[in-house]
Design a protein around this motif. Sequence first.
Motif: not given
Lengths: 112, 114
Positions: A32, A36, A42-43, B31, B33, B35, B37, B43, B91, B95, B102-107
Amino acid sequence: GENVEQHPSTLSVQEGDSAVIKCTYSDSASNYFPWYKQELGKGPQLIIDIRSNVGEKKDQRIAVTLNKTAKHFSLHITETQPEDSAVYFCAASDQGAQKLVFGQGTRLTINP
Amino acid sequence: EPEVTQTPSHQVTQMGQEVILRCVPISNHLYFYWYRQILGQKVEFLVSFYNNEISEKSEIFDDQFSVERPDGSNFTLKIRSTKLEDSAMYFCASKAGPSYNEQFFGPGTRLTVL
């Protein structure tokens, strides 16, 4: 473990031209490959992804290609616009492992 | 559109202090996570969390780090005794489920350790 390398680290193109960012990965189990976009403050936001059973995927001006044999994948942005300026990250994941392994990022600047 | 939120946006702390970074994942996601940076670097994955337990962690995630889902909405990262090298952007991501990629990230939360 997986290692993802991304090039170039910076890319500057004229508005309307195309931009290409390339990534290689090391683990053949990865299946996969998301891309991004990160804007200032922003994230990371997913813009397109591809799974290993597909060689190419397109969404309007953005396309991603995958070469499993060579273990590399690329992001193509056509007809670039100023709002495309951002940092772009490629990543790879083995669905079983779940975690994303990121490339170093590419700072894309679109010159008007 | 649902999104991942994180607080605070910026945390400044003294070396040796404990910090807790907070995240509210997207509702109904399963799910979670963390991360991080470090400025100018990749990241990096820290930890994944599913079904109220850690499912995977990186070698960065040592005994100084812990995660918790104290209620049905929050997901926290605690650093017990911060070091200078913990300064980074952290971050949170979520999911939906095992058949989603797809993983959705915060700010992000910018942590500065002085």
